[in-house]
Motif scaffolding. Structure first.
Motif, PDB file in Angstrom:
ATOM      1  N   LEU A  25      68.469  59.001 -18.268  1.00 46.95           N
ATOM      2  CA  LEU A  25      68.860  58.381 -17.007  1.00 46.95           C
ATOM      3  C   LEU A  25      70.201  58.914 -16.519  1.00 46.95           C
ATOM      4  CD1 LEU A  25      67.878  54.664 -17.709  1.00 46.95           C
ATOM      5  CD2 LEU A  25      66.619  56.337 -16.358  1.00 46.95           C
ATOM      6  N   ARG A  26      71.101  59.183 -17.461  1.00 44.36           N
ATOM      7  CA  ARG A  26      72.429  59.660 -17.087  1.00 44.36           C
ATOM      8  C   ARG A  26      72.367  61.049 -16.455  1.00 44.36           C
ATOM      9  NH1 ARG A  26      76.263  58.951 -22.162  1.00 44.36           N
ATOM     10  NH2 ARG A  26      77.926  59.361 -20.671  1.00 44.36           N
ATOM     11  N   GLU A  27      71.332  61.804 -16.773  1.00 36.97           N
ATOM     12  CA  GLU A  27      71.190  63.128 -16.166  1.00 36.97           C
ATOM     13  C   GLU A  27      70.819  63.011 -14.682  1.00 36.97           C
ATOM     14  OE1 GLU A  27      68.371  65.225 -18.469  1.00 36.97           O
ATOM     15  OE2 GLU A  27      69.618  65.366 -20.260  1.00 36.97           O
ATOM     16  N   ASP A  28      70.126  61.914 -14.361  1.00 40.15           N
ATOM     17  CA  ASP A  28      69.676  61.735 -12.981  1.00 40.15           C
ATOM     18  C   ASP A  28      70.612  60.829 -12.175  1.00 40.15           C
ATOM     19  OD1 ASP A  28      67.462  63.258 -13.644  1.00 40.15           O
ATOM     20  OD2 ASP A  28      66.327  61.505 -14.294  1.00 40.15           O
ATOM     21  N   LEU A  29      71.227  59.871 -12.851  1.00 35.76           N
ATOM     22  CA  LEU A  29      72.048  58.878 -12.168  1.00 35.76           C
ATOM     23  C   LEU A  29      73.410  58.771 -12.851  1.00 35.76           C
ATOM     24  CD1 LEU A  29      69.320  56.089 -11.949  1.00 35.76           C
ATOM     25  CD2 LEU A  29      69.993  57.610 -10.110  1.00 35.76           C
ATOM     26  N   GLU A  30      74.406  58.415 -12.093  1.00 32.09           N
ATOM     27  CA  GLU A  30      75.730  58.226 -12.661  1.00 32.09           C
ATOM     28  C   GLU A  30      76.006  56.749 -12.919  1.00 32.09           C
ATOM     29  OE1 GLU A  30      78.555  60.053 -10.117  1.00 32.09           O
ATOM     30  OE2 GLU A  30      77.805  62.091 -10.455  1.00 32.09           O
ATOM     31  N   GLU A  31      74.978  55.930 -12.775  1.00 37.95           N
ATOM     32  CA  GLU A  31      75.183  54.490 -12.908  1.00 37.95           C
ATOM     33  C   GLU A  31      75.224  54.043 -14.366  1.00 37.95           C
ATOM     34  OE1 GLU A  31      72.329  52.372 -10.650  1.00 37.95           O
ATOM     35  OE2 GLU A  31      72.577  53.592  -8.866  1.00 37.95           O
ATOM     36  N   ILE A  32      74.568  54.770 -15.273  1.00 38.96           N
ATOM     37  CA  ILE A  32      74.514  54.354 -16.669  1.00 38.96           C
ATOM     38  C   ILE A  32      75.762  54.850 -17.395  1.00 38.96           C
ATOM     39  CG2 ILE A  32      73.225  54.513 -18.814  1.00 38.96           C
ATOM     40  CD1 ILE A  32      71.887  52.864 -16.608  1.00 38.96           C
ATOM     41  N   ASP A  33      76.561  53.917 -17.884  1.00 33.27           N
ATOM     42  CA  ASP A  33      77.795  54.285 -18.568  1.00 33.27           C
ATOM     43  C   ASP A  33      78.031  53.300 -19.704  1.00 33.27           C
ATOM     44  OD1 ASP A  33      80.132  55.501 -19.259  1.00 33.27           O
ATOM     45  OD2 ASP A  33      81.320  54.614 -17.644  1.00 33.27           O
ATOM     46  N   MET A  34      78.101  53.796 -20.929  1.00 35.12           N
ATOM     47  CA  MET A  34      78.296  52.956 -22.102  1.00 35.12           C
ATOM     48  C   MET A  34      79.627  53.279 -22.767  1.00 35.12           C
ATOM     49  SD  MET A  34      75.558  51.072 -22.355  1.00 35.12           S
ATOM     50  CE  MET A  34      75.002  51.065 -20.657  1.00 35.12           C
ATOM     51  N   THR A  35      80.176  52.316 -23.485  1.00 36.50           N
ATOM     52  CA  THR A  35      81.380  52.578 -24.274  1.00 36.50           C
ATOM     53  C   THR A  35      81.072  53.573 -25.382  1.00 36.50           C
ATOM     54  OG1 THR A  35      82.088  50.299 -23.860  1.00 36.50           O
ATOM     55  CG2 THR A  35      83.242  51.509 -25.592  1.00 36.50           C
ATOM     56  N   HIS A  36      79.913  53.394 -26.023  1.00 36.16           N
ATOM     57  CA  HIS A  36      79.586  54.235 -27.176  1.00 36.16           C
ATOM     58  C   HIS A  36      78.073  54.233 -27.381  1.00 36.16           C
ATOM     59  CE1 HIS A  36      80.485  56.443 -30.774  1.00 36.16           C
ATOM     60  NE2 HIS A  36      79.913  55.552 -31.560  1.00 36.16           N
ATOM     61  N   MET A  37      77.529  55.390 -27.723  1.00 35.71           N
ATOM     62  CA  MET A  37      76.109  55.511 -28.047  1.00 35.71           C
ATOM     63  C   MET A  37      75.996  56.116 -29.437  1.00 35.71           C
ATOM     64  SD  MET A  37      74.141  56.346 -24.473  1.00 35.71           S
ATOM     65  CE  MET A  37      74.957  57.844 -23.987  1.00 35.71           C
ATOM     66  N   THR A  38      75.218  55.483 -30.298  1.00 32.35           N
ATOM     67  CA  THR A  38      75.260  55.828 -31.711  1.00 32.35           C
ATOM     68  C   THR A  38      73.911  55.572 -32.368  1.00 32.35           C
ATOM     69  OG1 THR A  38      76.425  55.341 -33.777  1.00 32.35           O
ATOM     70  CG2 THR A  38      76.146  53.512 -32.273  1.00 32.35           C
ATOM     71  N   SER A  39      73.904  55.556 -33.701  1.00 33.46           N
ATOM     72  CA  SER A  39      72.691  55.362 -34.489  1.00 33.46           C
ATOM     73  C   SER A  39      72.489  53.881 -34.801  1.00 33.46           C
ATOM     74  CB  SER A  39      72.810  56.166 -35.791  1.00 33.46           C
ATOM     75  OG  SER A  39      71.970  55.659 -36.794  1.00 33.46           O
ATOM     76  N   VAL A  40      71.272  53.543 -35.201  1.00 37.02           N
ATOM     77  CA  VAL A  40      70.974  52.172 -35.631  1.00 37.02           C
ATOM     78  C   VAL A  40      71.812  51.787 -36.838  1.00 37.02           C
ATOM     79  CG1 VAL A  40      69.105  52.781 -37.214  1.00 37.02           C
ATOM     80  CG2 VAL A  40      69.062  50.560 -36.080  1.00 37.02           C
ATOM     81  N   ALA A  41      72.401  52.774 -37.518  1.00 38.52           N
ATOM     82  CA  ALA A  41      73.256  52.482 -38.671  1.00 38.52           C
ATOM     83  C   ALA A  41      74.418  51.572 -38.284  1.00 38.52           C
ATOM     84  CB  ALA A  41      73.780  53.786 -39.271  1.00 38.52           C
ATOM     85  N   THR A  42      74.904  51.675 -37.050  1.00 36.88           N
ATOM     86  CA  THR A  42      75.988  50.808 -36.600  1.00 36.88           C
ATOM     87  C   THR A  42      75.557  49.351 -36.579  1.00 36.88           C
ATOM     88  OG1 THR A  42      77.086  52.526 -35.311  1.00 36.88           O
ATOM     89  CG2 THR A  42      77.478  50.266 -34.631  1.00 36.88           C
ATOM     90  N   MET A  43      74.337  49.099 -36.110  1.00 33.82           N
ATOM     91  CA  MET A  43      73.816  47.722 -36.123  1.00 33.82           C
ATOM     92  C   MET A  43      73.660  47.235 -37.558  1.00 33.82           C
ATOM     93  SD  MET A  43      72.820  45.197 -34.101  1.00 33.82           S
ATOM     94  CE  MET A  43      72.093  45.678 -32.527  1.00 33.82           C
ATOM     95  N   MET A  44      73.280  48.110 -38.468  1.00 34.00           N
ATOM     96  CA  MET A  44      73.134  47.746 -39.873  1.00 34.00           C
ATOM     97  C   MET A  44      74.495  47.423 -40.487  1.00 34.00           C
ATOM     98  SD  MET A  44      70.226  50.573 -40.901  1.00 34.00           S
ATOM     99  CE  MET A  44      69.906  49.952 -42.549  1.00 34.00           C
ATOM    100  N   LEU A  45      75.529  48.177 -40.126  1.00 37.27           N
ATOM    101  CA  LEU A  45      76.883  47.855 -40.589  1.00 37.27           C
ATOM    102  C   LEU A  45      77.330  46.507 -40.045  1.00 37.27           C
ATOM    103  CD1 LEU A  45      78.903  51.201 -40.324  1.00 37.27           C
ATOM    104  CD2 LEU A  45      78.373  49.919 -42.401  1.00 37.27           C
ATOM    105  N   LEU A  46      76.998  46.244 -38.779  1.00 34.20           N
ATOM    106  CA  LEU A  46      77.339  44.967 -38.167  1.00 34.20           C
ATOM    107  C   LEU A  46      76.653  43.817 -38.899  1.00 34.20           C
ATOM    108  CD1 LEU A  46      78.954  43.851 -35.740  1.00 34.20           C
ATOM    109  CD2 LEU A  46      76.822  43.890 -34.437  1.00 34.20           C
ATOM    110  N   ALA A  47      75.460  44.079 -39.424  1.00 38.20           N
ATOM    111  CA  ALA A  47      74.720  43.068 -40.177  1.00 38.20           C
ATOM    112  C   ALA A  47      75.180  42.957 -41.626  1.00 38.20           C
ATOM    113  CB  ALA A  47      73.219  43.372 -40.131  1.00 38.20           C
TER     114      ALA A  47
END
Length: 549
Positions: free
Chosen positions: A501-523
């Protein structure tokens, strides 16, 4: 003036109270020495002991590559090489977009600048399930890395062969080797039946052509062919000397030792280990796996690379002590995997939004809602009630969808209908995306959050008509980020969609994009790929500069 002032130390704190100065400073700490050590970035033993208590694993305290002695060492680096490949005009496989390989190339360059004698790159493309697939070769990756590194990259096709070991044993200084796709070997993922197995009627033939040894019920029996030929053979045997007859019997009954799959995995890991002196884990997308190249390479030094270190620093700075409310969003179709994260998340987050296929076991259990042909898992459904009780005790609100977009199957382009939780989903239909009511409800929750971590889509994003829920929530996260919230996407599928989506639109902007491992660390889960690395480094959260009196 707006300065932050901290008074530290027992005597100083007592003095501040005596002269009514407590309200005139930002903070009064009775542990002056501890405050100073924290300011210096030191790890306090008492705090460290608390962070290592059972149930909350501190598996991200690992040694970074920048502290390792790499001079004149053979350095093996596990990298993320799973990049898109296509054919050029001549039919040759090439990597057209080198951006995803920029990070791995930077890691290699850093290791070489630290005087590493050679680099042995470990990685994979796709999922060939333990079989050699020419379409998934790493040859185009080797060529792309050559362009980025501006030096030769030698592809080694036989991981455990003598030639590979010989080349890596005493390499020319500055050599860069790339092992062929590790997933061509079932021993990499540890899946025994991933290769094509022999047909059931295949028989190992030993001995002479006229005598076939067939193993049956533990006994070796002989099958005869043509009677005339058998008689001739028996006559020859009678005329043979005793020694020849003994040798023939040994040959017929000889069995070949076949190592167990566990032994093959062990041998595979040993072969990888012989190629390197130092092991660097720098593929965060694989850090939660127990694959051979992630946990099985034995080396004198084992540490994380700069890409993994960056991910751990982000976690320490933004998610270890997050701004609240902290909202986790779970979706996708990996029901068991995502459900297993929830018990750990209940100790960390304030609210959980559930969408995708994960929602259906919850709705079936809590609302007794008919789910039609939607993806579900009865073993998860059976655990929902207990989990919801724990969530209530811990004060965590779990939000479920209230309506759905329906279809007969994900890839069927039939007219999509809508259903809500009151009426349920009829037989022959599947819930393939969240509906308008659910989107509005979830967007409101996101707007009030200070930190959002999202793993898994709300619907079947491959079909434009079924991607609306995911798109609307991504837009909500973008708006939340503009207002100062932390928005994190965690998972290959949702990240790939956002990048498209970011290639087509400039509206999508995230602080950080990462692996599911981050959610696992959070858990609070211990990640296998981090657990095998050397300890000794703890990412330190950024501290606001202050004065200590």
């Amino acid at each position: 003036m707006g300065a932050t002032t901290i008074i530290g130390g027992g005597d100083t704190a007592t003095c501040a109270k005596k002269f009514d100065a407590v309200d005139k400073v930002t903070h009064v700490s009775t542990g002056g020495g501890a405050s100073l050590e924290l300011l210096e970035g030191k790890v306090l033993p008492g705090i460290q002991a608390l962070s290592n208590l059972p149930g909350r694993k501190a598996s991200y305290h690992v040694r970074p590559m920048r502290t390792c002695p790499l001079a004149n060492k053979r350095v093996g680096i596990r990298l993320d090489l799973d990049v898109p490949v296509s054919r050029d005009e001549d039919g040759k496989l090439i990597v057209r977009d080198h951006r995803k390989l920029a990070g791995p190339a930077l890691t290699i360059q850093k290791a070489l600048r630290m005087a590493a004698r050679s680099i042995v790159i470990l990685g994979h493309r796709g999922n060939p399930e333990g079989q050699i697939d020419p379409e998934l070769t790493l040859q185009p990756v080797a060529q792309a890395l050559e362009e980025l590194l501006k030096r030769p990259v030698t592809l080694l096709p036989d991981i455990s062969g003598d030639e590979t070991e010989l080349q890596c044993m005493d390499p020319w200084p500055g050599s860069v080797f790339l092992l062929e796709n590790l997933r061509f070997h079932p021993e990499e993922e540890g899946i025994e039946n991933s290769r094509v197995q022999p047909k059931e009627d295949d028989t190992l033939i030993t001995g002479t052509p006229s005598r076939v040894a067939v193993e049956e019920d533990g006994l070796v029996q002989e099958e005869s062919g043509n009677e005339e030929e058998e008689a001739k053979q028996e006559t020859k045997e009678e005329n043979a000397n005793a020694l020849d007859e003994e040798d023939e019997n040994k040959e017929v009954n000889e069995t070949v030792y076949e190592p167990s799959f566990a032994e093959k995995v062990s041998a595979f890991r040993q072969a990888l280990s012989r190629l390197v002196d130092v092991y660097i884990a720098d593929d965060f997308s694989m850090i939660q796996q127990s694959h051979s190249s992630v946990v099985g390479v034995q080396a004198g030094v084992r540490a994380c690379g700069p890409q993994v270190e960056k991910e751990l620093e982000f976690f320490a700075n933004h998610l270890q002590s997050p701004d609240r409310p902290l909202v986790a969003i779970l979706g996708g179709n990996k029901i068991k995997e995502k459900f297993s994260l929830i018990p750990g998340l209940l100790d960390t987050v304030d609210e959980i939004i559930i969408g995708g296929a994960l929602a259906f076991p919850f709705l079936a259990a809590m609302a007794n809602m008919p789910i039609g042909d939607s993806l579900s898992d009865s073993s998860v459904t059976a655990q929902v009630s207990d989990l919801m009780e724990i969530a209530e005790i811990k004060g965590v609100t779990i939000h479920l969808p209230e309506d759905f977009v329906l279809g007969s199957s994900p890839d069927n382009e039939d007219t999509h209908s809508v259903a809500n939780t009151e009426e349920g989903i009829p037989d022959g239909k599947m819930g393939l995306d969240i509906g308008e009511r659910s989107r509005a409800k979830f967007i409101e929750i996101i707007a009030d959050a200070k930190t959002v971590v999202w793993s898994g889509t709300m619907g079947v994003i491959e079909e434009e008509k079924l991607a609306g829920g995911t798109w609307d929530l991504l837009s909500a996260l973008t708006h939340a980020k503009f207002k100062g919230s932390i928005s994190v996407l965690a998972g290959d599928h949702i990240v790939a969609y956002a990048n498209t989506l970011r290639e087509d639109l400039e509206e999508i902007d995230m602080t950080h994009m990462t692996s599911v491992a981050t959610m696992m660390l959070l858990a609070g889960e211990t990640l296998p790929g981090l657990a095998v690395l050397e300890p000794g480094f703890k990412p330190v959260s950024k501290i606001i500069s202050c004065h200590t009196v």
